[in-house]
Design a protein around this motif. Structure first.
Motif, PDB file in Angstrom:
ATOM      1  N   MET A  17       0.666  -1.129  -0.001  1.00  0.00           N
ATOM      2  CA  MET A  17       0.129  -0.005  -0.006  1.00  0.00           C
ATOM      3  C   MET A  17       1.007   1.305   0.050  1.00  0.00           C
ATOM      4  O   MET A  17       0.532   2.384  -0.649  1.00  0.00           O
ATOM      5  N   LYS A  18       1.955   1.091   0.677  1.00  0.00           N
ATOM      6  CA  LYS A  18       2.871   2.422   0.714  1.00  0.00           C
ATOM      7  C   LYS A  18       3.495   2.665  -0.677  1.00  0.00           C
ATOM      8  O   LYS A  18       3.552   3.933  -0.763  1.00  0.00           O
ATOM      9  N   TYR A  19       3.706   1.569  -1.150  1.00  0.00           N
ATOM     10  CA  TYR A  19       4.525   1.809  -2.759  1.00  0.00           C
ATOM     11  C   TYR A  19       3.271   2.276  -3.654  1.00  0.00           C
ATOM     12  O   TYR A  19       3.850   3.264  -4.569  1.00  0.00           O
ATOM     13  N   PHE A  20       2.186   1.798  -3.539  1.00  0.00           N
ATOM     14  CA  PHE A  20       1.032   2.380  -4.414  1.00  0.00           C
ATOM     15  C   PHE A  20       1.002   3.946  -4.121  1.00  0.00           C
ATOM     16  O   PHE A  20       0.660   4.792  -5.215  1.00  0.00           O
ATOM     17  N   PHE A  21       0.835   4.290  -2.749  1.00  0.00           N
ATOM     18  CA  PHE A  21       0.733   5.847  -2.280  1.00  0.00           C
ATOM     19  C   PHE A  21       1.952   6.589  -3.031  1.00  0.00           C
ATOM     20  O   PHE A  21       1.782   7.680  -3.513  1.00  0.00           O
TER      21      PHE A  21
END
Length: 182
Positions: free
Chosen positions: A1-5
């Protein structure tokens, strides 16, 4: 999720940077168009300033042609928008051409030193006008191309930018080949 953001933020930043860059390019091109038109307008005004002298020289020979030219110059002076000025300039060019053609019928006028001097000055100014028209049309072509190509067309549509008019020959007969006979 962090990389998507992080990826989403990078994409948004790139889109905003592209939008700003493209909009700035449109602003630069619009300023170049304004400058090109202004330069052309200076030469056209210079030509219009010579016309009263031409009218005074021609009046004794062809009163009707001189009055026509005076009326066209008044029309140019009352023009405010660039399209009105372009239309008036086309009429002035046609009227000046008619007066120079008329000189062929009057040998005294053709030999008049004032007339010859004015004819030479107008010829030089016409060369300057032609050069400035080419520059104006080149900048307008760049602007219109940028305006219509993807993805810059998205920025243009968002900002409500519209095509600019080219300075064109209004009379189709002027585009035809010149017939030379000996």
């Amino acid at each position: 999720m962090k990389y998507f953001f992080i990826a989403l933020v990078i994409i948004v930043v790139l889109c905003v940077a592209y939008y700003i860059s493209t909009f700035n390019t449109f602003v630069k091109l619009q300023n170049q168009i304004d400058e090109a038109f202004s330069t052309m307008d200076v030469y056209l005004a210079k030509r219009a300033d010579l016309i009263p002298n031409l009218v005074a020289t021609v009046k004794g020979y062809a009163k009707h042609e001189a009055e026509t030219l005076e009326n066209v110059v008044q029309l140019r002076n009352s023009a405010h928008s660039s399209s009105e000025k372009i239309a008036a300039e086309t009429e002035i060019s046609n009227a000046v051409r008619n007066i120079f053609a008329l000189a062929e019928q009057y040998p005294d006028l053709k030999a008049n030193t004032n007339f010859l001097n004015l004819q030479n000055q107008l010829s030089a100014i016409e060369d300057d006008v032609a050069t400035s028209r080419r520059y104006y049309n080149g900048v307008v072509r760049q602007y219109n191309t940028k305006l219509e190509t993807f993805p810059s067309s998205i920025v243009a549509n968002v900002k409500g930018l519209v095509r600019e008019a080219l300075f064109e020959v209004a009379d189709a007969s002027k585009r035809e080949s010149v017939k030379v006979e000996f």
